[in-house]
Write a protein that holds these residues in place. Structure first.
Motif, PDB file in Angstrom:
ATOM      1  N   HIS A   1       4.777  -4.132  -5.833  1.00 26.08           N
ATOM      2  CA  HIS A   1       4.514  -4.038  -4.398  1.00 26.08           C
ATOM      3  C   HIS A   1       3.166  -3.344  -4.202  1.00 26.08           C
ATOM      4  N   ALA A   2       2.730  -3.299  -2.961  1.00 27.22           N
ATOM      5  CA  ALA A   2       1.568  -2.480  -2.603  1.00 27.22           C
ATOM      6  C   ALA A   2       2.081  -1.052  -2.432  1.00 27.22           C
ATOM      7  N   ASP A   3       2.270  -0.380  -3.551  1.00 26.67           N
ATOM      8  CA  ASP A   3       2.964   0.902  -3.564  1.00 26.67           C
ATOM      9  C   ASP A   3       2.094   2.036  -3.019  1.00 26.67           C
TER      10      ASP A   3
ATOM     11  N   VAL B   1       8.257  -5.817   8.759  1.00 27.98           N
ATOM     12  CA  VAL B   1       8.637  -5.575   7.360  1.00 27.98           C
ATOM     13  C   VAL B   1       7.826  -4.401   6.824  1.00 27.98           C
ATOM     14  N   ARG B   2       8.277  -3.862   5.707  1.00 25.28           N
ATOM     15  CA  ARG B   2       7.523  -2.780   5.069  1.00 25.28           C
ATOM     16  C   ARG B   2       6.154  -3.286   4.608  1.00 25.28           C
ATOM     17  N   PHE B   3       5.169  -2.402   4.731  1.00 26.21           N
ATOM     18  CA  PHE B   3       3.816  -2.768   4.323  1.00 26.21           C
ATOM     19  C   PHE B   3       3.754  -3.158   2.853  1.00 26.21           C
ATOM     20  N   ASN B   4       4.544  -2.506   2.005  1.00 28.33           N
ATOM     21  CA  ASN B   4       4.432  -2.759   0.563  1.00 28.33           C
ATOM     22  C   ASN B   4       4.835  -4.177   0.169  1.00 28.33           C
ATOM     23  N   THR B   5       5.499  -4.916   1.070  1.00 28.41           N
ATOM     24  CA  THR B   5       5.875  -6.300   0.750  1.00 28.41           C
ATOM     25  C   THR B   5       4.700  -7.270   0.894  1.00 28.41           C
ATOM     26  N   SER B   6       3.523  -6.755   1.318  1.00 25.41           N
ATOM     27  CA  SER B   6       2.345  -7.618   1.462  1.00 25.41           C
ATOM     28  C   SER B   6       1.751  -8.003   0.110  1.00 25.41           C
ATOM     29  N   LEU B   7       2.260  -7.422  -0.965  1.00 22.09           N
ATOM     30  CA  LEU B   7       1.798  -7.765  -2.319  1.00 22.09           C
ATOM     31  C   LEU B   7       2.999  -8.048  -3.213  1.00 22.09           C
ATOM     32  N   GLY B   8       2.879  -9.092  -4.023  1.00 21.68           N
ATOM     33  CA  GLY B   8       3.908  -9.381  -5.016  1.00 21.68           C
ATOM     34  C   GLY B   8       5.080 -10.176  -4.476  1.00 21.68           C
ATOM     35  N   GLN B   9       5.634  -9.730  -3.381  1.00 23.34           N
ATOM     36  CA  GLN B   9       6.809 -10.401  -2.822  1.00 23.34           C
ATOM     37  C   GLN B   9       6.423 -11.778  -2.271  1.00 23.34           C
ATOM     38  N   ASP B  10       7.286 -12.762  -2.511  1.00 24.76           N
ATOM     39  CA  ASP B  10       7.034 -14.156  -2.078  1.00 24.76           C
ATOM     40  C   ASP B  10       5.711 -14.689  -2.637  1.00 24.76           C
ATOM     41  N   ASP B  11       5.349 -14.191  -3.818  1.00 28.08           N
ATOM     42  CA  ASP B  11       4.114 -14.636  -4.501  1.00 28.08           C
ATOM     43  C   ASP B  11       2.838 -14.260  -3.747  1.00 28.08           C
ATOM     44  N   ARG B  12       2.885 -13.202  -2.971  1.00 26.40           N
ATOM     45  CA  ARG B  12       1.681 -12.768  -2.255  1.00 26.40           C
ATOM     46  C   ARG B  12       0.703 -12.083  -3.229  1.00 26.40           C
ATOM     47  N   THR B  13      -0.553 -12.348  -3.019  1.00 26.35           N
ATOM     48  CA  THR B  13      -1.615 -11.779  -3.859  1.00 26.35           C
ATOM     49  C   THR B  13      -2.334 -10.668  -3.084  1.00 26.35           C
ATOM     50  N   PRO B  14      -3.253  -9.939  -3.731  1.00 28.14           N
ATOM     51  CA  PRO B  14      -3.975  -8.864  -3.026  1.00 28.14           C
ATOM     52  C   PRO B  14      -4.700  -9.328  -1.771  1.00 28.14           C
ATOM     53  N   SER B  15      -5.107 -10.604  -1.718  1.00 30.49           N
ATOM     54  CA  SER B  15      -5.793 -11.080  -0.514  1.00 30.49           C
ATOM     55  C   SER B  15      -4.863 -11.015   0.694  1.00 30.49           C
ATOM     56  N   CYS B  16      -3.567 -11.124   0.469  1.00 26.06           N
ATOM     57  CA  CYS B  16      -2.607 -11.030   1.563  1.00 26.06           C
ATOM     58  C   CYS B  16      -2.489  -9.581   2.046  1.00 26.06           C
TER      59      CYS B  16
ATOM     60  N   VAL C   1      -8.257  -0.191  -1.911  1.00 26.77           N
ATOM     61  CA  VAL C   1      -7.744   0.188  -3.231  1.00 26.77           C
ATOM     62  C   VAL C   1      -6.221   0.086  -3.188  1.00 26.77           C
ATOM     63  N   ILE C   2      -5.673  -0.764  -4.047  1.00 25.59           N
ATOM     64  CA  ILE C   2      -4.231  -1.031  -4.045  1.00 25.59           C
ATOM     65  C   ILE C   2      -3.633  -0.567  -5.362  1.00 25.59           C
ATOM     66  N   GLY C   3      -2.704   0.348  -5.278  1.00 21.95           N
ATOM     67  CA  GLY C   3      -1.960   0.773  -6.456  1.00 21.95           C
ATOM     68  C   GLY C   3      -0.627   0.053  -6.483  1.00 21.95           C
ATOM     69  N   THR C   4      -0.402  -0.741  -7.523  1.00 26.09           N
ATOM     70  CA  THR C   4       0.842  -1.508  -7.595  1.00 26.09           C
ATOM     71  C   THR C   4       1.828  -0.854  -8.555  1.00 26.09           C
ATOM     72  N   ASP C   5       3.106  -0.983  -8.235  1.00 25.79           N
ATOM     73  CA  ASP C   5       4.148  -0.461  -9.122  1.00 25.79           C
ATOM     74  C   ASP C   5       4.682  -1.557 -10.036  1.00 25.79           C
ATOM     75  N   LYS C   6       3.855  -2.552 -10.279  1.00 27.64           N
ATOM     76  CA  LYS C   6       4.239  -3.650 -11.168  1.00 27.64           C
ATOM     77  C   LYS C   6       4.614  -3.103 -12.541  1.00 27.64           C
ATOM     78  N   ARG C   7       5.748  -3.524 -13.078  1.00 30.80           N
ATOM     79  CA  ARG C   7       6.247  -2.974 -14.346  1.00 30.80           C
ATOM     80  C   ARG C   7       5.894  -3.835 -15.551  1.00 30.80           C
ATOM     81  N   THR C   8       5.381  -5.030 -15.329  1.00 31.79           N
ATOM     82  CA  THR C   8       5.094  -5.904 -16.456  1.00 31.79           C
ATOM     83  C   THR C   8       3.804  -5.484 -17.122  1.00 31.79           C
ATOM     84  N   GLY C   9       3.629  -5.898 -18.379  1.00 26.81           N
ATOM     85  CA  GLY C   9       2.392  -5.579 -19.101  1.00 26.81           C
ATOM     86  C   GLY C   9       2.591  -4.436 -20.070  1.00 26.81           C
ATOM     87  N   SER C  10       1.750  -4.415 -21.111  1.00 24.71           N
ATOM     88  CA  SER C  10       1.838  -3.400 -22.155  1.00 24.71           C
ATOM     89  C   SER C  10       1.628  -2.010 -21.583  1.00 24.71           C
TER      90      SER C  10
END
Length: 581
Positions: A182-184, A232-247, A160-169
């Motif tokens: 990130h993988a917050d 590196v910080r674990f939270n960079t495994s998502l979002g950063q450098d176009d990484r997806t949840p599979s990463c 279960v990944i909670g992201t702090d992504k700010r985009t979206g309504s």
């Protein structure tokens, strides 16, 4: 019914006009008190059409004299009812009267037909609603990072990944506008094979890890490999450098040795909409909390939160504990415990309106992997998770220590003395909580396999198979046993027919003392020992069979599975209300 036959009874319900005739003991149809009546049978007679000449029969013949009326009562002539044949004239054979269905049977037939219609209509509506929910679901490729999806007859591991992504309504106004996220907040949820217990392992976002190379499906469907990085910080495994949840999934596997079956990603909206859908949850605070950064302002004691307040609660960190991410993890675990209790409560499960709201909120706010891309698959997962008792759901966190490479402490690293034990417990399906007495009895029986006399190492006869360990493991283990432990009656039997996740030792009853000696040498648990039968080795002698599984760590390394969490590891169960400090 024609106009001539209506008379003055048009506005009277015939069902209310059947009365008991005391002279005959039968029910009769009473329409108008002014017209003469004749005795009636239990089956209504034919209704006669009015004629121009009194006393004339409908067919022009003289009608037979009417039967005498009961004393003191005038009985009107019977009314012919549509669909019922005429009674035959006297002296003339007529058709047998049609037997009427009882009123109860008519009602049964009518309701049965209506029910069938309702069921068909409901099925159609259900299908349309399922299609609607399927349309809500957003899925992302797992890129081969998962096991291929959870299975009903095996333990389940959901990331279960909670992201702090700010985009979206609905995600505006939280700072860092436009961030890809990130993988917050990340939790590895392990549910035991028998569904009696579960462990929710929180992974700190500031944990220093190695992110491996990640094969990734691009938006245009093409494949690319996003290069990994170390320290590196674990939270960079998502979002950063176009990484997806599979990463993130691959990073968790690299960290823990556990390959998740599926992933579920939740953004800020998920917290708001899910808590609103269940009508809010109760949390407890040991002190007043006012955090301008997360916009949380709550008083001490039990508070009912939902929507924006719930989101502020899980985001706050400066006002709790030591003001860091580890303190916030404790708060998030408390929130998830409250949400689990609410989801499992009768207040939710027996409320159709809430269940529909949950279905809508969940399918809209959550992103799932490509193995969970339909409402039916999510339903099946929900049914498996629903078997769990919240008192046996343990929340814990990867054991960590401050990063020794930093002068100003900002990140953490895995605690080498306790983290491996926690990971092993999850890999080997060991509960963090005490469960059913039956399981205790079974565990005692398994542990008893290690009790008793042990043969001398020189008497141990065993053939070794590689059943999933690293290539060459059978040979290295053979050399170790012969050269270091004196197990000379041993041989390399090559590869096993099937792969095993865990190393096993099969032996016959008369080889139990040999099995206990080899288990002592290798650090095998009682569960790894499989009473069975012996086989014949290359010299024609009866021998035990040691099959090295994927858990084999290397020659001379113990395979003992821990039975309880290490001392000092933070843990709490979902059934208990704990107040945030």
């Amino acid at each position: 019914m024609d106009a001539q036959g209506r008379g003055r009874a048009d506005d009277i319900d015939p069902a209310d006009q059947w009365v008991l005739n005391p002279s005959t003991g039968e029910y009769e149809l009473r329409l108008t008190p002014s017209a003469p009546q004749s005795p009636r049978s239990a089956v209504p007679g034919p209704r006669r059409a009015a004629t121009a000449r009194a006393g004339a029969s409908p067919r022009g013949r003289t009608a037979a004299p009417a039967a005498p009326a009961p004393p003191g009562r005038e009985v009107p002539p019977p009314r012919r009812r549509r669909g019922v044949p005429e009674e035959p004239l006297p002296g003339r054979r007529g058709r047998r009267p049609v037997k009427k269905k009882s009123k109860a049977k008519k009602i049964l037939l009518w309701t049965g037909g209506t029910m069938a219609f309702v069921l068909v209509a409901a099925a159609g509506a259900g299908y349309l609603y399922i299609e609607h929910l399927n349309g809500n679901i957003t899925s992302v490729a797992d890129d081969g990072a998962s096991t291929g999806g959870f299975q009903k007859d095996k333990a389940i591991n959901i990331l279960v990944i909670g992201t702090d992504k700010r985009t979206g309504s609905g995600n505006e106004g939280y700072g860092d506008s436009g961030s890809v996220g990130h993988a917050d907040t990340t939790i590895l949820l392990h549910v035991s094979k028998d569904r009696s217990n579960a462990t929710a392992l929180s992974i700190p976002r500031d944990l220093i890890v190695d992110v491996p190379d990640c094969p990734t499906t691009q938006e245009d469907g093409s494949q690319d490999v996003i290069k990994g990085t170390t320290d590196v910080r674990f939270n960079t495994s998502l979002g950063q450098d176009d990484r997806t949840p599979s990463c993130t999934m691959r990073t968790v596997t690299e960290l823990t040795g556990i390959t998740p079956d599926n992933f579920i990603v939740a953004d800020f909206n998920a917290v708001k909409t899910l808590t609103t859908a269940v009508g809010g949850v109760d949390v407890c605070l040991a002190k007043d909390i006012k955090d301008p950064d997360s916009h949380l302002d709550l008083k001490k004691g039990t508070q009912h939160i939902s929507g924006e307040t719930a989101l502020a609660f899980v985001r706050t960190r400066h006002a709790v504990g030591f003001g860091g991410d580890l303190s916030r993890i404790t708060l998030q675990q408390q929130f998830l415990s409250a949400l689990m209790r609410k989801l499992k409560s009768n207040d939710t499960l027996t409320n159709p309106a809430k269940m529909i709201k949950l279905a809508e909120a969940g399918t809209k706010a959550l992103t799932v992997d490509s193995q969970l891309d339909s409402i039916n698959k999510l339903k099946d997962l929900g049914l498996e998770l629903g078997k769990l008792n919240v008192k046996n759901l343990t929340f814990t966190t990867v054991p960590v220590i401050d990063n020794p490479a930093e002068k100003v402490k900002a990140t953490v690293v895995v605690n080498p003395s306790s983290a491996p034990q926690v990971f092993d417990m999850i890999k080997n399906d060991v509960s963090f909580t005490e469960v059913k007495a039956q399981k205790k009895k079974e565990a005692a029986a398994v542990a008893a396999r290690l009790e008793g006399t042990k043969a001398d190492a020189s008497e141990v006869r065993v053939r070794i198979l590689n059943g999933g360990a690293v290539a060459g493991s059978a040979q290295t283990e053979l050399e170790y046993l012969q050269n270091e432990e004196g197990v000379l009656k041993s041989e390399n039997a090559g590869n096993a027919d099937t792969e095993l996740s865990k190393t096993t030792l099969e032996y016959a009853p008369d080889q139990a003392d040999q099995a206990r000696r080899l288990a002592d040498i290798m650090g095998l648990s009682g569960s790894a020992m499989k009473p069975g039968k012996s086989v014949t080795n290359s010299q024609g002698q009866p021998t035990m069979t040691l099959t090295l599984g994927k858990d084999f760590k290397g020659a001379g390394e113990s395979l003992t599975t821990p039975t309880k969490a290490p001392e000092g590891v933070q843990q709490s169960t979902a059934d208990k209300v704990e107040c945030a400090k």
